[in-house]
Structures are given as structure tokens and as C-alpha cells.
Design a protein around this motif. Structure first.
Motif, PDB file in Angstrom:
ATOM      1  N   PRO A   1       2.710   0.173  -5.040  1.00 50.80           N
ATOM      2  CA  PRO A   1       3.805  -0.347  -5.865  1.00 50.80           C
ATOM      3  C   PRO A   1       3.933  -1.869  -5.814  1.00 50.80           C
ATOM      4  N   ASP A   2       3.493  -2.497  -4.720  1.00 48.71           N
ATOM      5  CA  ASP A   2       3.565  -3.971  -4.631  1.00 48.71           C
ATOM      6  C   ASP A   2       2.427  -4.656  -5.369  1.00 48.71           C
ATOM      7  N   GLY A   3       1.478  -3.877  -5.914  1.00 45.97           N
ATOM      8  CA  GLY A   3       0.377  -4.427  -6.692  1.00 45.97           C
ATOM      9  C   GLY A   3      -0.953  -4.500  -5.971  1.00 45.97           C
ATOM     10  N   THR A   4      -0.967  -4.284  -4.654  1.00 40.07           N
ATOM     11  CA  THR A   4      -2.213  -4.337  -3.890  1.00 40.07           C
ATOM     12  C   THR A   4      -3.110  -3.157  -4.258  1.00 40.07           C
ATOM     13  N   ILE A   5      -4.397  -3.451  -4.429  1.00 43.04           N
ATOM     14  CA  ILE A   5      -5.371  -2.408  -4.772  1.00 43.04           C
ATOM     15  C   ILE A   5      -6.044  -1.910  -3.494  1.00 43.04           C
ATOM     16  N   TRP A   6      -6.028  -0.595  -3.322  1.00 39.04           N
ATOM     17  CA  TRP A   6      -6.609   0.052  -2.147  1.00 39.04           C
ATOM     18  C   TRP A   6      -7.703   1.026  -2.562  1.00 39.04           C
ATOM     19  N   LYS A   7      -8.842   0.905  -1.900  1.00 36.52           N
ATOM     20  CA  LYS A   7      -9.932   1.865  -2.080  1.00 36.52           C
ATOM     21  C   LYS A   7     -10.026   2.710  -0.810  1.00 36.52           C
ATOM     22  N   VAL A   8     -10.165   4.012  -0.978  1.00 35.58           N
ATOM     23  CA  VAL A   8     -10.360   4.904   0.168  1.00 35.58           C
ATOM     24  C   VAL A   8     -11.700   5.590  -0.030  1.00 35.58           C
ATOM     25  N   ALA A   9     -12.602   5.477   0.947  1.00 41.25           N
ATOM     26  CA  ALA A   9     -13.965   5.944   0.731  1.00 41.25           C
ATOM     27  C   ALA A   9     -14.630   6.411   2.016  1.00 41.25           C
ATOM     28  N   THR A  10     -15.658   7.232   1.831  1.00 38.95           N
ATOM     29  CA  THR A  10     -16.516   7.667   2.929  1.00 38.95           C
ATOM     30  C   THR A  10     -17.956   7.702   2.446  1.00 38.95           C
TER      31      THR A  10
END
Length: 204
Positions: free
Chosen positions: A90-99
Motif C-alpha cells: 500500500p505504501d508503493g514499494t514493489i516486492w518480489k517473492v521468489a524461489t
């Protein structure tokens, strides 16, 4: 060796952001939050990546983030390198979650193995030289495309990627203006890199 002790996200509402990150990722340190109204639009030039051990953990973290209020950016999918997805907090930060794993080896958890800060650079080679001059050492380098620095003792890893390539990897437009709304707390600071990313002296 230079280390990154914390990453501070500058957000409009620290209380709401803290609630989101606790519910989504269970993060306290090394992600910190600070109030900021600095103008910013579009892509802020960086992403944060959570590396996990198996696809079930990717699903667990992405689902938790969406339930906590994140917006989907790139659906979770299999690829040549593994399995992952992208959300925007919601604050605009982009997060990638990966393996890199393509098969589950146990029950799903929200265990995070690594946090990687990827900075988008206008000129990867120039930014690499800047960081070498400031005491960092290179762990991996792929010409002018990608550089990963050696920060073994750090809770956060640091890498450089071309600005447009990073935006494409995240699934967003490369366009953006204003503040990065990001500060890096490390033993190399304080300074500001060629792309405007600010380092502060690490505070424990």
C-alpha cells in the motif's frame, strides 16, 4: 566488509505500513519505516526481493500480502529460473517473492531466506565503479546488466540492475518522478549514489 544493516522505507502512514508488513511478511528488522510526504510518482527505481526455499512459501507470502492489502502486479508463475510473483505494498514499494526451487520439500511456511535490495541504475557500470570506490566488493557481475555485491554478514543483500530491466522484471512501467522514498543504513554511508539512492550511517 561493507554491510547493510537496515532499509528504511519512507511512507505516508508509518502505523498503517507497520501493520501491513507485520501481517504480510512478519518483518520487523531490517525493514524500517519513517514518515515522509516527499513527492513521488510511478516506479521509484528499486524493488525488494524475498528469496524463499520452495513454491509453497512463495504462495504463503504472496497470499498474506494480498490479504493485508497489497496489489497484485505479476501473478505467481513458474519460469525457467524457478517460481515467483510480484506485489505492490500500500505504501508503493514493489516486492518480489521468489524461489529457484520448482518443487515443495515440506509444508508451507513464511520463512524468508534472503532479502535482496535491487537498485535500478541508469548506467550499471558507472554505479558499480561508484560502489567499488566506496568500499564494496563484487560477488557476481554480468557486464553492464547486473551486479551483486558481497555482503555475506548483512541482513540485506544489494544488487544493481538496469533501471528499465528492473522495471520490466517487476512488471511495471519504468517511468517515475520524485523521491525514491528509500534510505539504506550501512557501514559505507553516508553518501548518495549516482542514481540518487541515499545511504545513512547504520544505526543499531
Amino acid at each position: 566488509m561493507t554491510s547493510i544493516e537496515s532499509v528504511t522505507l519512507e511512507v505516508a502512514d508509518p502505523t498503517a505500513a507497520e501493520r501491513f508488513y507485520t501481517e504480510a511478511f512478519g518483518l520487523d528488522t531490517p525493514i524500517r519505516l519513517r514518515a515522509s510526504e516527499a513527492p513521488t510518482t510511478g516506479f521509484r527505481g528499486f524493488t525488494l526481493s524475498l528469496t524463499v526455499s520452495q513454491p509453497a512459501n512463495v504462495n504463503s507470502l504472496i497470499d498474506a500480502a494480498l490479504d493485508a492489502g497489497a496489489s497484485p502486479v505479476k501473478p505467481v508463475t513458474k519460469s525457467l529460473w524457478g517460481y515467483g510473483g510480484v506485489v505492490q505494498a500500500p505504501d508503493g514499494t514493489i516486492w518480489k517473492v521468489a524461489t529457484s526451487s520448482k518443487k515443495d520439500t515440506g509444508p508451507a511456511t513464511k520463512q524468508i531466506d534472503e532479502i535482496v535490495l535491487l537498485l535500478g541504475a541508469a548506467d550499471v557500470a558507472a554505479s558499480k565503479r561508484f560502489y567499488l570506490d566506496h568500499g564494496l566488493t563484487v560477488a557476481k557481475s554480468f557486464g553492464r546488466k547486473y551486479v551483486e555485491f558481497a555482503t555475506e554478514s548483512s541482513p540485506v543483500k544489494l544488487a544493481l540492475y538496469g533501471h528499465r530491466a528492473l522495471a520490466k522484471d517487476a512488471g511495471v512501467s519504468p517511468d517515475g518522478t520524485g523521491s525514491h522514498r528509500l534510505s539504506i543504513g550501512g557501514t559505507a554511508g553516508p553518501f548518495t549514489d549516482p542514481d540518487g539512492f541515499a545511504w545513512e550511517a547504520a544505526s543499531r
